[in-house]
Design an enzyme around this catalytic site. Structure first.
Site, PDB file in Angstrom:
ATOM      1  N   GLY B 244       0.825  -1.198   0.000  1.00 15.05           N
ATOM      2  CA  GLY B 244       0.000   0.000   0.000  1.00 15.05           C
ATOM      3  C   GLY B 244       0.862   1.252   0.000  1.00 15.05           C
ATOM      4  O   GLY B 244       0.750   2.095  -0.866  1.00 15.05           O
ATOM      5  N   PHE B 245       1.721   1.360   1.004  1.00 15.80           N
ATOM      6  CA  PHE B 245       2.645   2.503   1.124  1.00 15.80           C
ATOM      7  C   PHE B 245       1.894   3.831   1.170  1.00 15.80           C
ATOM      8  O   PHE B 245       2.434   4.868   0.802  1.00 15.80           O
ATOM      9  CB  PHE B 245       3.675   2.488  -0.009  1.00 15.80           C
ATOM     10  CG  PHE B 245       4.290   1.134  -0.228  1.00 15.80           C
ATOM     11  CD1 PHE B 245       5.103   0.573   0.733  1.00 15.80           C
ATOM     12  CD2 PHE B 245       4.008   0.403  -1.369  1.00 15.80           C
ATOM     13  CE1 PHE B 245       5.640  -0.695   0.560  1.00 15.80           C
ATOM     14  CE2 PHE B 245       4.544  -0.865  -1.552  1.00 15.80           C
ATOM     15  CZ  PHE B 245       5.362  -1.414  -0.586  1.00 15.80           C
ATOM     16  N   ILE B 471       0.318  -5.170   6.064  1.00 11.33           N
ATOM     17  CA  ILE B 471       0.584  -4.787   4.675  1.00 11.33           C
ATOM     18  C   ILE B 471       1.971  -5.250   4.240  1.00 11.33           C
ATOM     19  O   ILE B 471       2.543  -4.734   3.285  1.00 11.33           O
ATOM     20  CB  ILE B 471       0.424  -3.268   4.469  1.00 11.33           C
ATOM     21  CG1 ILE B 471       1.430  -2.466   5.301  1.00 11.33           C
ATOM     22  CG2 ILE B 471      -0.981  -2.838   4.829  1.00 11.33           C
ATOM     23  CD1 ILE B 471       1.424  -0.978   4.969  1.00 11.33           C
ATOM     24  N   THR B 473       4.161  -5.662   6.799  1.00 12.14           N
ATOM     25  CA  THR B 473       4.929  -5.142   7.916  1.00 12.14           C
ATOM     26  C   THR B 473       5.253  -6.206   8.948  1.00 12.14           C
ATOM     27  O   THR B 473       6.131  -6.011   9.766  1.00 12.14           O
ATOM     28  CB  THR B 473       4.108  -4.024   8.570  1.00 12.14           C
ATOM     29  OG1 THR B 473       2.729  -4.428   8.542  1.00 12.14           O
ATOM     30  CG2 THR B 473       4.237  -2.743   7.787  1.00 12.14           C
ATOM     31  N   GLY B 514       1.721   1.497  13.100  1.00 12.89           N
ATOM     32  CA  GLY B 514       0.994   0.239  13.246  1.00 12.89           C
ATOM     33  C   GLY B 514       1.546  -0.682  14.311  1.00 12.89           C
ATOM     34  O   GLY B 514       0.808  -1.183  15.166  1.00 12.89           O
ATOM     35  N   LYS B 691       8.718   1.939  19.205  1.00 15.74           N
ATOM     36  CA  LYS B 691       8.253   2.993  18.301  1.00 15.74           C
ATOM     37  C   LYS B 691       8.105   2.356  16.919  1.00 15.74           C
ATOM     38  O   LYS B 691       8.194   1.136  16.783  1.00 15.74           O
ATOM     39  CB  LYS B 691       9.263   4.152  18.300  1.00 15.74           C
ATOM     40  CG  LYS B 691       9.395   4.813  19.676  1.00 15.74           C
ATOM     41  CD  LYS B 691      10.309   6.019  19.706  1.00 15.74           C
ATOM     42  CE  LYS B 691      11.763   5.663  19.835  1.00 15.74           C
ATOM     43  NZ  LYS B 691      12.630   6.808  20.275  1.00 15.74           N
ATOM     44  N   GLY B 692       7.874   3.159  15.904  1.00 19.40           N
ATOM     45  CA  GLY B 692       7.746   2.605  14.551  1.00 19.40           C
ATOM     46  C   GLY B 692       9.083   2.545  13.858  1.00 19.40           C
ATOM     47  O   GLY B 692      10.059   3.151  14.291  1.00 19.40           O
ATOM     48  N   GLU B 695       8.943   3.534   8.233  1.00 19.53           N
ATOM     49  CA  GLU B 695       9.190   4.695   7.376  1.00 19.53           C
ATOM     50  C   GLU B 695      10.553   5.311   7.642  1.00 19.53           C
ATOM     51  O   GLU B 695      11.136   5.960   6.771  1.00 19.53           O
ATOM     52  CB  GLU B 695       8.061   5.714   7.570  1.00 19.53           C
ATOM     53  CG  GLU B 695       6.722   5.115   7.151  1.00 19.53           C
ATOM     54  CD  GLU B 695       5.543   6.060   7.247  1.00 19.53           C
ATOM     55  OE1 GLU B 695       5.619   7.034   8.028  1.00 19.53           O
ATOM     56  OE2 GLU B 695       4.549   5.821   6.546  1.00 19.53           O
TER      57      GLU B 695
END
Lengths: 318, 735, 215
Positions: B244-245, B471, B473, B514, B691-692, B695
């Site tokens: 998706g991005f 997705i 991930t 996410g 954390k994420g 990206e």
């Protein structure tokens, strides 16, 4: 894609006969370009003649030491053929610089010669394109033209021939053998096979309606160093900005042809004569160029690519 | 669970399952072709009809008429829906222009008709026989030509999106070393491998969409709003989606048209956007023009810092938030940052992976390299000198955990940064010029509400249910790891059901939020499960230890199953956040390093190796986290070197609208990648202390490549992508 | 003022059948009753029987001649492991192995595969009994979203055979020497399979493992 009827033929003669009686027919072999275009209705045959069973899948030696390559020999089979790897390295290298492994496994020698341009306006059926619809105009002029042609192009069309294999065939002086709908055979030198666009960019090759390629014949080996340098934006699976096919001796003399800049593989006698002077050869190859603002860089790129090829032929790099 | 203060020690800290390299639990389904995507739901939908979308042939204007006679006469055609048969549909969340309905055309390939037929072949053939007439109106298609007059963007209700501190102009004028550079980034396409696709089916008033969407609850609310339905009458299901991005954050035309087509025909209808339609019909990352001005002392400390980013979008569309990181990344007392937004009549600009930072850091970190050059300073040291531990615009506000300096030092060491040649154009190997470049990576960590259901059944099996998506991930696996860790069970005891809107609403997949938030919701649910179990077994929930399928306290030990009897324990729980994000800036950090070869003759580029050293709190699954980072690095190479949606400024559309013309990286572009994660915990960010990371891996990569190109050639290119035509004439002369 | 939906020519009007010189040019004259058009311009669909042998099992189908091998697998046989990413030979997600060679099933007509041995991702292995390449992809995390993955795996299996068979690639330095399953050889040969998630490095590791085991 418009509906079409489908028939399978088992010999070139049957293929020719089928073509003669079928309105709106196309031959299909690998189909990698034709089906792509049919999905967009850029091609819209009403009848397909499957020629894959016509027995043209062999590579054989000719009497004068050359090779006859059946029209159905796949790109992969041709590039991997021992004689081709040994004696016609430029051809192996050009083929494997094109497309992807999957496409090369399907694409045939005959079909690859007929690959149509990748001009984005040709591919977008909302856009005017003299090649797709004669006399409709050219959207590429004044548009996005970075990939497009700089020499041999015309007011009507600035598209390029996009293939790699044919650039090597041009430097090897290959000959195309065909059969016509009336069953007669003829030969067409590769130099005359792809037409310049002129006022009729929809007519791309010397083939007559219904004429089928049966083989490509390579003359006896030239010896020398065989190189193919394809310049593109990413490292693989992309069309050429410029490509150079060369067969050269250790001093850098020999033959060169250039892809990605013209309606046909571009070879100029004066360029061969100017070798090993890359600048002079490049001047000859790009003489009379009429680039757009976006693709004028190709003039310098031809020279620099050629210079790199010559340096490699001289053994300057490992 | 309301997360209002940093958590202390938790069962997650044991890291018996969480934090261990773990192959994806759904992997065997994916590698054997048994994972079913939106267009492939033969398992639940029988005999669907096929919808094929017709896109507008003009970029702006009106549809003045349809002639459907020939299209309707084609074999197999069941229905044709046209945009003029209804009013423009309301917008879904995140849409800046209508997805269908009305006669107004806002962009090229806007959906104007849907042909529904018995087969894909019949639908496609009939679609090209839909005849349309248009009235075209002029529009603005060239960002560069209108950028100078673009007004400041609006920052919500706060007025112009301008942020100033101190006196930038005065400090800049006085600074002994100055940089003034303008960079441009192009429009980019997500180009995920699965085109937008939906299978729709109505049963009475109830609509089910098997669709490819990153944000299930947004999608559910949006389709209900667009079609005027009650949300409870809509179900979305998306167990798998093919990338998706950001392209699938919001409702798109495939879902709307599949739903309308199914309603009209009373049959299941499936719609996949044809690949050539994806680029102009859907969203893209907008192009930017960014001016950066830095003033620094001779020791490298910046005294004046300015970054202004201009982008364009359709009326109602958003900015490309390219200045975002510049407000947080470097210390400087005098600052000026702003966004400008032009009205541009191209397709919809919207979020693409790391919206803002991805484009912003391509400019910022290139300009930082220029500053290092001007100072005669190591680019790594320049970043370190200008590091800050507080929000530069609000010094009271600290970072929750900021280990940027450590990322840079450790990354530089592992990469061999000190061994690089520092003279631009000074290293050649055969035909190749070799260069090295680095850049900082920075991306915020965003807390968002997320919910999940945890079922513990009598046989010791756990099921996690949430509308969260995976997705690519690695969500399936990290949710299972979290539940297994919390309940003291093996990973195999946990199954995970994702993407079903009938399950609790999660944060969804976007903004690299996410992983931390969805696992925190499972953590929160498991805390409650543990309380119930411990209480039933007569243990103190605060002291009970869940291990090996049993519950232990002191010398006592009882099997988990004893707490269950015949029934199961079911807990719905969510994670919500207090004001920690206001008190602390929560961000993730990286040092990116690249070695690039440039053909001295032709200017062709070849990345030779890349390294990222990242800090993102707890790394929940080092396998999938590393994959996120290398994948993002790959996307960064594309952004740096090849990716550009080429604008036809006459007709207002992206010309290279297929995967041959829009060149994303291929295998051969990516020879070697290495990723290092700092072992850090961030209990301010989430109870998982994570954390994420998805990206972060993209942010800064483009600039690291560009800086390597400069180091290799001595040519500074400020116009992305760095295609050879932009520097060929500046390369060293050929012999 | 109204204008038709194109800038100079009709897209949806007369669809020119292209270049007289391309492949078989339009052959004039003959009045064979191929593909009859009715008054509204509808052309009758042509259907043909074809027997497809997929993963060792025969399937008798009657298909619209336009059906690609990809759509025959996905929509008629409900074997959806083979993916549609672009439908134009530009991504590789549809890669299957036909008679031992990998091809793009999106650019091949189903009716042209009568008698061919077709292997899809479903035929390489099952979740319970994975092919070594499938297992290596799981081990090395050679995927993310999973959509390009079946094509990557079919390609990877075939690539190792191509190297063994002496098929050269763009990065082969010496055309006469035996081909090596080196990092760059595999990366070049796999370049027809795009992975937007960017799992390339992990795929290379998976392939290296399998190549090493079979070497």
């Amino acid at each position: 894609m418009k509906p079409f009827t489908f028939e399978r033929v088992s010999s070139p003669a049957q293929a020719a006969a089928a073509a003669a009686k079928s309105r709106g027919a196309r031959f299909i072999a690998g189909g990698t370009n034709l089906l792509d275009l049919m999905k967009l209705e850029i091609e819209a045959p009403t009848h397909l003649i499957d020629v894959t069973q016509t027995g043209l899948g062999e590579i054989s030696a000719t009497g004068d030491g050359g090779l006859r390559i059946g029209a159905l020999v796949t790109n992969t089979a041709l590039a991997a053929h021992e004689r081709v790897k040994r004696d016609y390295g430029v051809l192996s290298r050009a083929i494997v610089a094109g497309a992807s492994g999957q496409l090369r496994n399907k694409a045939t020698t005959g079909g690859n010669l007929l690959q149509r341009t990748r001009c984005p306006y040709f591919y977008d059926t909302n856009m005017a394109c003299n090649k797709r619809v004669p006399e409709s105009g050219c959207s590429a002029r004044g548009g996005v033209s970075r990939q497009l042609g700089i020499v041999g192009v015309s007011e009507a069309c600035i598209a390029t021939y996009p293939g790699d294999m044919a650039v090597a065939l041009r430097v090897l002086d290959a000959v195309v053998e065909t059969v016509r709908p009336d069953g007669s055979a003829r030969t067409i030198p590769i130099a005359e096979f792809h037409r310049l666009w002129g006022d009729t960019p929809h007519i791309e090759t010397a083939l007559e309606p219904g004429e089928m390629i049966t083989a490509v014949v390579l003359p006896a080996p030239l010896g020398g160093t065989h190189l193919y340098h394809k310049v593109r934006d990413r490292r693989s699976y992309a069309f050429a900005l410029v490509s150079v096919a060369a067969v050269l001796d250790a001093e850098g003399r020999g033959r060169v042809a250039v892809g990605g800049i013209a309606p046909r593989p571009w070879r100029v006698e004066a360029a061969d004569a100017a070798l090993p002077d890359a600048a002079a050869a490049a001047r000859a190859l790009t003489q009379g160029a009429s680039p757009t603002d976006q693709n004028a860089f190709k003039i310098a790129l031809v020279e620099r690519t050629l210079a790199g090829v010559l340096a490699k032929a001289r053994g300057e790099f490992a | 669970m309301k997360y209002v203060e940093p958590v202390g020690e938790t069962p997650i800290d044991r890291q018996r399952v969480v934090g261990r390299p773990t192959p994806r639990i759904e992997g065997p389904l994916k590698v054997t072709g048994r994972a079913h995507y939106a267009y492939e739901r033969h398992d639940v939908v029988e005999d669907p009809l096929y919808g094929f979308v017709v896109g507008s042939a003009i970029a702006q204007g009106r549809v003045t008429g349809f002639d459907l006679a020939e299209a309707k006469a084609q074999p197999g055609v069941v229905e044709i829906l046209t945009t003029t048969e209804m009013e423009a549909l309301p917008l879904g969340l995140g849409n800046s222009t209508t997805l269908f309905g009305g006669d107004v055309i806002h962009h090229y390939h806007q959906a104007i008709a849907l042909v529904v037929a018995r087969s894909f072949e019949e639908a496609r053939a009939a679609a090209s026989r839909v005849r349309v007439s248009y009235a075209r109106t002029p529009g603005h298609h060239d960002l560069a030509s209108i950028a100078d007059t673009a007004p400041f963007a609006k920052d919500g209700d706060k007025g112009p999106d301008v942020s100033a501190l101190g006196d930038f102009e005065a400090a800049y004028a006085k600074a002994p070393v100055r940089i003034d550079a303008t960079y441009t980034t192009p429009d980019e396409s997500h180009a995920m491998m699965e085109p937008h696709a939906t299978t729709a089916h109505w049963q009475g008033d109830k609509l089910t969409l098997w669709t490819s969407n990153q944000m299930i609850s947004w999608g559910k609310d949006s389709i209900a709003n667009v079609l005027g339905l009650k949300p409870e009458n809509v179900r979305l299901d998306c167990p798998y989606l093919g990338g998706g991005f950001g392209a699938k954050l919001f409702l798109r035309a495939d879902a709307v048209l599949a739903a309308l087509g199914s309603k009209r025909t009373q049959r299941p209808v499936k719609v996949m956007l044809s690949r050539p339609l994806v680029f102009n019909n859907t969203t893209h990352r907008p192009a930017t023009i960014q001016r950066l001005r830095f003033g620094a002392d001779k020791d490298g400390r910046m005294t004046a810092f300015s970054h202004v980013c201009t982008s364009g979008n359709l009326p109602g569309g958003d900015i490309e938030n390219g200045v975002s990181q510049s407000r947080l990344l470097y210390a400087a007392p005098n600052r000026y940052t702003a966004h400008r937004l032009a009205e541009l009549d191209l397709p919809e600009g919207a979020s693409m992976r790391a919206p803002g930072e991805a484009a912003g850091m391509m400019a910022l970190e290139g300009a930082m390299d220029e500053l290092a050059e001007a100072l005669g300073m190591d680019p790594v040291e320049l970043r370190i000198v200008n590091d800050t531990q507080v929000d530069p615009e609000n010094p009271e506000r600290k970072f929750s955990n900021r280990k940027l300096v450590e990322c840079l030092r450790r990354g530089a060491e592992a990469f061999g940064w000190d061994a690089r040649n520092t003279t631009p154009g000074g290293r050649r190997e055969g035909r190749w010029l070799i260069g090295h470049g680095m850049a900082v990576g920075f991306r915020n960590s965003i807390p968002r509400k997320s919910a999940a259901r945890v079922r513990l059944s009598g046989n010791g099996q756990v099921t996690v249910e949430t509308d969260m998506t995976d997705i690519g991930t690695g969500t399936y696996t990290i949710l299972a790891q979290t539940a297994a860790e919390m309940l003291g069970l093996p990973l195999e005891a946990v199954s995970v059901t994702l993407g079903d809107s009938d399950h609790p609403a999660a944060c969804g997949s976007g903004g690299q939020w996410g992983a931390a938030n969805s696992t925190s919701s499972v953590y929160a649910a498991c805390v409650k499960v543990r309380e119930t179990v411990a209480t039933r077994l007569g243990f103190d929930p605060a002291k009970a230890d869940f291990s090996d399928g049993s519950v232990h306290q002191g010398s006592e030990s009882r099997p988990l199953a004893d707490a269950l009897g015949a029934g199961e324990i079911v807990v719905d729980e969510s994670i919500e956040y207090g004001d920690l994000a206001e008190k602390f800036q929560q961000s993730t950090f990286a040092g990116h390093f690249v070695e690039l070869a440039v053909d001295a003759y032709t200017g062709e580029t070849q990345v030779r190796r890349m390294l990222a050293c990242c800090e993102a709190g707890r790394i929940l699954n080092p396998v999938s986290a590393r994959s996120q980072v290398i994948g993002a690095m790959t996307m960064g190479v594309g952004a740096a070197l090849t990716e550009e949606l080429a604008v036809d400024t006459r007709y207002g559309f992206f010309v290279n609208h297929d995967l041959a013309g829009y060149e994303v990286p291929v295998h051969a572009d990516i020879p070697h990648q290495e990723v290092i994660f700092l072992e850090e915990l961030d209990p301010v960010a989430s109870p998982m202390k994570a954390k994420g990371v998805g990206e972060l891996g993209l942010c800064g990569v483009g600039a690291a490549v560009a800086n390597a190109l400069y180091n290799a050639t001595g040519v500074r290119v400020r116009e992305y992508p760095l295609t050879l035509d932009k520097y060929l004439d500046k390369l060293p002369a050929i012999a | 003022m109204d204008e038709p939906g194109y800038f100079a020519v009709s897209r949806r009007g007369v669809l020119q059948s292209g270049a007289a010189g391309f492949a078989a040019g339009t052959v004039p004259g003959a009045s064979v009753a191929f593909a009859a058009e009715n008054k509204a311009g509808a052309i009758a669909v042509s259907r043909m029987p074809v027997r497809l042998e997929v993963n060792g099992e025969g399937h008798d189908l009657t298909l619209d001649t336009r059906t690609t091998l990809l759509d025959a697998l996905r929509e008629h046989l409900h074997m959806t492991g083979t993916k549609k990413g672009c439908d134009h030979g530009q991504c590789g997600a549809c890669t299957v192995i036909v008679n031992g060679e990998r091809i793009n099933s999106c650019l091949s007509l189903a009716v042209m595969h009568e008698g061919d041995a077709i292997t899809t991702i479903e035929g390489l292995g099952t979740p319970e009994a994975m092919h070594p390449m499938q297992a290596a992809f799981v081990k090395h995390d050679g995927y993310q979203c999973g959509y390009c993955t079946p094509g990557q795996i079919c390609s990877a299996v075939a690539v190792l055979k191509e190297i063994a068979a002496g098929v050269p690639s763009h990065v082969t330095e010496d055309l006469g020497a035996p081909m090596q399953a080196s990092n760059m050889e595999m990366r070049e040969r796999m370049s027809g399979n795009i992975c937007r998630c960017g799992a390339y490095s992990n795929i290379a590791e998976a392939m290296a493992q399998v190549a090493g085991e079979s070497a």
